[in-house]
Motif scaffolding. Structure first.
Motif, PDB file in Angstrom:
ATOM      1  N   TRP A   1       0.833  -1.205   0.000  1.00  0.00           N
ATOM      2  CA  TRP A   1       0.000   0.000   0.000  1.00  0.00           C
ATOM      3  C   TRP A   1       0.867   1.254   0.000  1.00  0.00           C
ATOM      4  O   TRP A   1       0.636   2.185  -0.778  1.00  0.00           O
ATOM      5  CB  TRP A   1      -0.902   0.017   1.238  1.00  0.00           C
ATOM      6  CG  TRP A   1      -2.283  -0.504   1.003  1.00  0.00           C
ATOM      7  CD1 TRP A   1      -3.036  -0.408  -0.140  1.00  0.00           C
ATOM      8  CD2 TRP A   1      -3.106  -1.179   1.974  1.00  0.00           C
ATOM      9  NE1 TRP A   1      -4.261  -1.001   0.059  1.00  0.00           N
ATOM     10  CE2 TRP A   1      -4.336  -1.469   1.336  1.00  0.00           C
ATOM     11  CE3 TRP A   1      -2.916  -1.552   3.294  1.00  0.00           C
ATOM     12  CZ2 TRP A   1      -5.376  -2.126   1.990  1.00  0.00           C
ATOM     13  CZ3 TRP A   1      -3.950  -2.205   3.950  1.00  0.00           C
ATOM     14  CH2 TRP A   1      -5.171  -2.486   3.303  1.00  0.00           C
TER      15      TRP A   1
ATOM     16  N   GLN B   1      -9.634   1.646  -6.364  1.00  0.00           N
ATOM     17  CA  GLN B   1     -10.082   0.737  -5.306  1.00  0.00           C
ATOM     18  C   GLN B   1      -8.968   0.485  -4.301  1.00  0.00           C
ATOM     19  O   GLN B   1      -9.197   0.430  -3.089  1.00  0.00           O
ATOM     20  CB  GLN B   1     -10.546  -0.582  -5.923  1.00  0.00           C
ATOM     21  CG  GLN B   1     -11.113  -1.578  -4.908  1.00  0.00           C
ATOM     22  CD  GLN B   1     -12.352  -1.034  -4.216  1.00  0.00           C
ATOM     23  OE1 GLN B   1     -13.334  -0.695  -4.880  1.00  0.00           O
ATOM     24  NE2 GLN B   1     -12.315  -0.940  -2.883  1.00  0.00           N
TER      25      GLN B   1
ATOM     26  N   ASP C   1      -8.710   3.516  -2.119  1.00  0.00           N
ATOM     27  CA  ASP C   1      -9.843   3.564  -1.186  1.00  0.00           C
ATOM     28  C   ASP C   1      -9.654   2.572  -0.037  1.00  0.00           C
ATOM     29  O   ASP C   1      -9.934   2.891   1.127  1.00  0.00           O
ATOM     30  CB  ASP C   1     -11.156   3.260  -1.920  1.00  0.00           C
ATOM     31  CG  ASP C   1     -11.585   4.393  -2.837  1.00  0.00           C
ATOM     32  OD1 ASP C   1     -11.049   5.509  -2.687  1.00  0.00           O
ATOM     33  OD2 ASP C   1     -12.440   4.156  -3.721  1.00  0.00           O
ATOM     34  N   ASP C   2      -9.196   1.366  -0.388  1.00  0.00           N
ATOM     35  CA  ASP C   2      -8.967   0.354   0.653  1.00  0.00           C
ATOM     36  C   ASP C   2      -7.904   0.820   1.648  1.00  0.00           C
ATOM     37  O   ASP C   2      -8.022   0.587   2.862  1.00  0.00           O
ATOM     38  CB  ASP C   2      -8.523  -0.970   0.013  1.00  0.00           C
ATOM     39  CG  ASP C   2      -9.652  -1.644  -0.757  1.00  0.00           C
ATOM     40  OD1 ASP C   2     -10.822  -1.280  -0.547  1.00  0.00           O
ATOM     41  OD2 ASP C   2      -9.347  -2.537  -1.583  1.00  0.00           O
TER      42      ASP C   2
ATOM     43  N   ASP D   1      -7.167   3.962   2.378  1.00  0.00           N
ATOM     44  CA  ASP D   1      -7.756   5.030   3.189  1.00  0.00           C
ATOM     45  C   ASP D   1      -8.593   4.441   4.336  1.00  0.00           C
ATOM     46  O   ASP D   1      -8.533   4.920   5.474  1.00  0.00           O
ATOM     47  CB  ASP D   1      -8.632   5.937   2.328  1.00  0.00           C
ATOM     48  CG  ASP D   1      -7.806   6.852   1.429  1.00  0.00           C
ATOM     49  OD1 ASP D   1      -6.622   7.073   1.749  1.00  0.00           O
ATOM     50  OD2 ASP D   1      -8.340   7.327   0.412  1.00  0.00           O
ATOM     51  N   LYS D   2      -9.364   3.394   4.040  1.00  0.00           N
ATOM     52  CA  LYS D   2     -10.174   2.750   5.072  1.00  0.00           C
ATOM     53  C   LYS D   2      -9.278   2.128   6.148  1.00  0.00           C
ATOM     54  O   LYS D   2      -9.567   2.220   7.339  1.00  0.00           O
ATOM     55  CB  LYS D   2     -11.067   1.675   4.448  1.00  0.00           C
ATOM     56  CG  LYS D   2     -12.163   2.218   3.552  1.00  0.00           C
ATOM     57  CD  LYS D   2     -12.948   1.084   2.906  1.00  0.00           C
ATOM     58  CE  LYS D   2     -14.001   1.612   1.948  1.00  0.00           C
ATOM     59  NZ  LYS D   2     -14.719   0.518   1.243  1.00  0.00           N
ATOM     60  N   PHE D   3      -8.198   1.505   5.691  1.00  0.00           N
ATOM     61  CA  PHE D   3      -7.270   0.889   6.640  1.00  0.00           C
ATOM     62  C   PHE D   3      -6.656   1.944   7.548  1.00  0.00           C
ATOM     63  O   PHE D   3      -6.565   1.746   8.771  1.00  0.00           O
ATOM     64  CB  PHE D   3      -6.163   0.144   5.886  1.00  0.00           C
ATOM     65  CG  PHE D   3      -5.087  -0.413   6.776  1.00  0.00           C
ATOM     66  CD1 PHE D   3      -5.257  -1.614   7.437  1.00  0.00           C
ATOM     67  CD2 PHE D   3      -3.889   0.282   6.962  1.00  0.00           C
ATOM     68  CE1 PHE D   3      -4.272  -2.122   8.269  1.00  0.00           C
ATOM     69  CE2 PHE D   3      -2.893  -0.220   7.792  1.00  0.00           C
ATOM     70  CZ  PHE D   3      -3.092  -1.418   8.445  1.00  0.00           C
ATOM     71  N   LYS D   4      -6.248   3.079   6.989  1.00  0.00           N
ATOM     72  CA  LYS D   4      -5.619   4.133   7.780  1.00  0.00           C
ATOM     73  C   LYS D   4      -6.586   4.695   8.821  1.00  0.00           C
ATOM     74  O   LYS D   4      -6.178   4.992   9.949  1.00  0.00           O
ATOM     75  CB  LYS D   4      -5.112   5.251   6.855  1.00  0.00           C
ATOM     76  CG  LYS D   4      -3.871   4.868   6.058  1.00  0.00           C
ATOM     77  CD  LYS D   4      -3.293   6.038   5.299  1.00  0.00           C
ATOM     78  CE  LYS D   4      -4.117   6.371   4.090  1.00  0.00           C
ATOM     79  NZ  LYS D   4      -3.455   7.415   3.258  1.00  0.00           N
ATOM     80  N   ARG D   5      -7.835   4.824   8.440  1.00  0.00           N
ATOM     81  CA  ARG D   5      -8.816   5.346   9.392  1.00  0.00           C
ATOM     82  C   ARG D   5      -9.039   4.385  10.559  1.00  0.00           C
ATOM     83  O   ARG D   5      -9.226   4.801  11.705  1.00  0.00           O
ATOM     84  CB  ARG D   5     -10.147   5.620   8.681  1.00  0.00           C
ATOM     85  CG  ARG D   5     -10.121   6.860   7.786  1.00  0.00           C
ATOM     86  CD  ARG D   5     -11.528   7.283   7.394  1.00  0.00           C
ATOM     87  NE  ARG D   5     -12.194   6.288   6.559  1.00  0.00           N
ATOM     88  CZ  ARG D   5     -12.149   6.277   5.233  1.00  0.00           C
ATOM     89  NH1 ARG D   5     -11.441   7.203   4.584  1.00  0.00           N
ATOM     90  NH2 ARG D   5     -12.791   5.351   4.543  1.00  0.00           N
ATOM     91  N   SER D   6      -9.005   3.094  10.272  1.00  0.00           N
ATOM     92  CA  SER D   6      -9.252   2.105  11.317  1.00  0.00           C
ATOM     93  C   SER D   6      -8.011   1.807  12.155  1.00  0.00           C
ATOM     94  O   SER D   6      -8.104   1.532  13.351  1.00  0.00           O
ATOM     95  CB  SER D   6      -9.767   0.798  10.697  1.00  0.00           C
ATOM     96  OG  SER D   6      -8.783   0.229   9.843  1.00  0.00           O
TER      97      SER D   6
END
Length: 288
Positions: A89, A115, A118-119, A121-126
Motif C-alpha cells: 500500500w 479501489q 480507497d482500501d 484510506d479505510k485501513f488508515k482510518r481504522s
C-alpha cells in the motif's frame, strides 16, 4: 533473479507483541512449512510477481502476510513481520503520487488503482498512525548513506557463496552482506551522527542526510530489538572483490569522526568513497 534492492529491518522480541500475536509467532517459528531465511526473499518476491502478472494485476495482497523474518539469540526469539500488504500500500501510494496519470493507467487499470487507494484510506482510518509502522524499509539500486549510520564495521557479515566452473560469481546462491546490531547501539550511533552533522553543518544541511528520519523510525520499536541492514539483491551487482572492498559502514563512521575532530580532509575523502561507490551502482538502473 531477485530485485536489486536492499533492506533495513527491525526484529522485535516476542514479548513486544500483543498477547494474541505472541502465540501466533511462537507457533510460526516452530513450523516446518514457513519460508526459511535462505529462501525468504525469493518467496516474498515470487508472491509479488504473481500478483502483478495476473489479469488484472493486483498491486496489493488481499490479506496481510502471515510470514516473518526470524532471529534467535540464545533462547530469545525476535520477529520481523513481512507486512507485505501494508508495505505494498505504501509503495503503491508513492508510485501513484510520482507517476503521470496516463502512464499510471497503463501500469494499473484506473478502477483497480482507485479501489486500492480507497482500501488503504479505510485501513488508515481504522488502524491509526501506529498501524502504519513498518518493520522493513526497502530501497532499490543503492543503500542510502543514513542506513549505514546505526552500524559498526565489526558487525559486518559477508558470505560470497561458491560458483561452479564457468558460472558468474555474482549469480551464486547464498551470497549475502549483512550487518546486525542491538537497538540500543543503533539509536546511540544515530543520535551521535545527528549531533555531529548539526554541530558542524547546521540544521538545514544535516536534514539532507535523512539521519533524523532513520533515528525517529528506530524510536518506534521496542528498546531491546535488533536492527539489520541486508544488501539483498544488490550483492548480485557486485563481484567478490567489490563486496570484500565495500566498507561503507566503517568509511561513513570515519567521515563522521573526521568531521567531529576537525579532520576535514579525512571526512571528505571517506564520505566521497561512500557516495561515489553508490552513485556508480545507481547508474546501473538506466544501463542496458
Amino acid at each position: 533473479m531477485l530485485p536489486y534492492a536492499a533492506y533495513l529491518r527491525v526484529y522485535e522480541p516476542l514479548t513486544a507483541f500483543p498477547e494474541s500475536e505472541r502465540k501466533v509467532w511462537a507457533e510460526y517459528a516452530d513450523s516446518r512449512d514457513r519460508p526459511r531465511r535462505a529462501t525468504a526473499l525469493n518467496a516474498e518476491h515470487g508472491e509479488s510477481v504473481m500478483r502483478l502478472l495476473g489479469t488484472p494485476p493486483h498491486p496489493v495482497p488481499a490479506q496481510e502476510s502471515p510470514n516473518a523474518y526470524l532471529r534467535r539469540v540464545e533462547d530469545r526469539l525476535y520477529v520481523c513481520p513481512w507486512q507485505s500488504r501494508l508495505r505494498s500500500w505504501l509503495a503503491f501510494s508513492r508510485l501513484r503520487g510520482a507517476t503521470p496519470v496516463k502512464l499510471m493507467d497503463l501500469l494499473v487499470p484506473k478502477t483497480i488503482a482507485e479501489q486500492t487507494a480507497d482500501d488503504f484510506d479505510k485501513f488508515k482510518r481504522s488502524a491509526g498512525s501506529s498501524g502504519l509502522r513498518t518493520h522493513i524499509r526497502t530501497t532499490a539500486w543503492h543503500v542510502p548513506p543514513s542506513w549505514f549510520v546505526p552500524f559498526d564495521g565489526n558487525e559486518r557479515w559477508l558470505v560470497l557463496g561458491s560458483a561452479t566452473p564457468g558460472q558468474d560469481v555474482t549469480t551464486t546462491t547464498g551470497r549475502n552482506l549483512i550487518y546486525v546490531t542491538s537497538m540500543a547501539q543503533a539509536r546511540r550511533r544515530a543520535a551521535r551522527a545527528l549531533q555531529v552533522l548539526r554541530r558542524h553543518l547546521g540544521e538545514e544541511v544535516s536534514a539532507d542526510f535523512d539521519v533524523e528520519d532513520v533515528a525517529r523510525w528506530l524510536e518506534e520499536f521496542h528498546p531491546h530489538s535488533l536492527v539489520e541492514l541486508d544488501y539483498g539483491g544488490l550483492v548480485h551487482l557486485m563481484d567478490d572483490d567489490a563486496l570484500q572492498a565495500d566498507q561503507s559502514v566503517a568509511e561513513l563512521a570515519a567521515a563522521l569522526t573526521g568531521l567531529d575532530t576537525g579532520q576535514e580532509e579525512l571526512a571528505y575523502a571517506m564520505y566521497q568513497r561512500v557516495i561515489l561507490r553508490w552513485k556508480s551502482m545507481q547508474l546501473l538502473e538506466s544501463a542496458n
